[in-house]
Enzyme design. Structure first.
Site, PDB file in Angstrom:
ATOM      1  N   GLU A 157       0.827  -1.513   0.102  1.00 22.69           N
ATOM      2  CA  GLU A 157      -0.081  -0.083  -0.045  1.00 22.69           C
ATOM      3  C   GLU A 157       0.940   1.278  -0.073  1.00 22.69           C
ATOM      4  O   GLU A 157       1.700   1.534   0.651  1.00 22.69           O
ATOM      5  CB  GLU A 157      -0.833  -0.109   1.431  1.00 22.69           C
ATOM      6  CG  GLU A 157      -1.840   1.197   1.401  1.00 22.69           C
ATOM      7  CD  GLU A 157      -2.626   1.102   2.497  1.00 22.69           C
ATOM      8  OE1 GLU A 157      -2.175   0.556   3.844  1.00 22.69           O
ATOM      9  OE2 GLU A 157      -3.700   1.836   2.475  1.00 22.69           O
ATOM     10  N   LYS A 216      -9.761   1.771  -2.622  1.00 15.53           N
ATOM     11  CA  LYS A 216     -10.008   1.112  -1.273  1.00 15.53           C
ATOM     12  C   LYS A 216     -11.390   1.405  -0.902  1.00 15.53           C
ATOM     13  O   LYS A 216     -11.689   2.594  -0.968  1.00 15.53           O
ATOM     14  CB  LYS A 216      -9.022   1.901  -0.558  1.00 15.53           C
ATOM     15  CG  LYS A 216      -8.796   1.309   0.946  1.00 15.53           C
ATOM     16  CD  LYS A 216      -7.782   2.053   1.720  1.00 15.53           C
ATOM     17  CE  LYS A 216      -7.688   1.410   3.179  1.00 15.53           C
ATOM     18  NZ  LYS A 216      -6.258   2.124   3.803  1.00 15.53           N
ATOM     19  N   CYS A 272      -5.519  -3.212   2.490  1.00 17.54           N
ATOM     20  CA  CYS A 272      -5.412  -2.880   3.880  1.00 17.54           C
ATOM     21  C   CYS A 272      -6.697  -2.927   4.943  1.00 17.54           C
ATOM     22  O   CYS A 272      -7.031  -4.153   5.020  1.00 17.54           O
ATOM     23  CB  CYS A 272      -4.586  -1.638   4.135  1.00 17.54           C
ATOM     24  SG  CYS A 272      -3.741  -1.481   5.748  1.00 17.54           S
TER      25      CYS A 272
END
Ligand SMILES: NC(=O)CCC(=O)C(=O)O
Length: 284
Positions: free
Chosen positions: A44, A113, A154
């Protein structure tokens, strides 16, 4: 479909120089490909230090200089590349986005994301990605000659439903570029990966930045690969390294036959599924 193949999770040391980060990523992709990896994942925020104060400065469009450099690296090394994530500028919004390339260097998917990292643990860590970032609105999957692959970033790993639906849609490998921290990393990083792998009987793998104790956000590191039995089959510490693992889809099938969860779900009692198109709050 080829049932065995190698993946590489690149735990890269990310610094403040964007050109330096792109050059480092390209060198590590070359190294991983020379070692036989067919699918390579970067961390990330690999082109920028992680943190809301950096996102506006480092943000760029996709396609843009960072994604073009990664497209070239995928093509040169003939690999599938999940290019970690970068702050992506699109109109007046910034997303945390992962561009995904095939061995011809074509972008085959992009994940923005979907769950922004907004937490507040007093005296430990406060992060509010939503102060700067906008959330994505789609799940992300892509096909390879090996298997279908799901990608999320994440904090997305905390949401079990996302992994379940990607599995229902046929993914056998879930890749998470991520940057956990010194509070939630030791507590949850491995547990979440093992949970997602075990519940879904799939391979789960993560790529973190290497730890930089001088940075404003200290990454936990410990990039890993977990098999469908819930075992960590490859991992590392906090330093820069490449985590390799052999993905064995016959072993996955064996586990799925021995513990046949997929035929035992009580859809008469519960169901995890995508909302109908008309029920989605905003258009895609
Ligand atoms: N960058 C992130 O989304 C971090 C997520 C994290 O550390 C967590 O605990 O979740």
């Amino acid at each position: 479909m080829m049932s065995k193949f190698k993946i590489a999770m690149v735990q890269m040391a990310v610094g403040t120089s964007k050109p330096g980060n792109l050059a480092r990523a390209a060198a590590l992709i070359k190294e991983a490909s020379s070692a036989g990896a067919k699918i390579i994942t970067l961390p990330e925020c690999f082109n920028s230090p992680y943190g809301t104060k950096y996102f506006p400065e480092y943000a760029e469009p996709i396609p843009g200089p960072s994604s073009e450099a990664m497209a070239a690296a995928a093509k040169e090394n003939k690999v599938f590349l999940v290019a970690g994530s970068i702050p992506e500028k699109c109109g007046d919004k910034i997303y945390n986005s992962s561009a995904i390339f095939n061995p011809e260097g074509e972008m085959v998917a992009m994940h923005r994301k979907v769950h922004l990292f907004d937490i507040d643990i007093p005296g430990k860590i406060r992060m509010q990605e939503s102060e700067i970032l906008s959330p994505g609105k789609q799940m992300t999957m892509f096909r390879t000659p090996y298997c279908q692959v799901g990608v999320a970033i994440c904090y997305d790993i905390r949401f079990a439903e996302l992994a379940q639906i990607m599995t229902q849609k046929g993914c056998h490998l879930l890749l998470y570029p991520g940057a956990f921290n010194m509070t939630t990393g030791p507590a949850h990083w491995e547990l979440l990966q093992r949970g997602r792998a075990l519940d879904n009987q799939v391979y789960v793998a993560t790529a973190s930045p290497a730890r930089d104790t001088q940075a404003s956000y200290t990454a936990w590191g410990h990039s890993s690969v977990v098999n469908p039995w819930g075992e960590v089959i490859s991992t590392t510490d906090e330093k820069e390294s490449i985590v390799y693992a052999d993905i064995d889809l016959e072993r996955m099938e064996e586990i799925r036959n021995q513990v046949p969860l997929r035929n035992q779900r009580r859809h008469d009692l519960y169901r995890v599924s995508e909302p109908a198109e008309e029920d989605r709050r905003e258009e895609l």
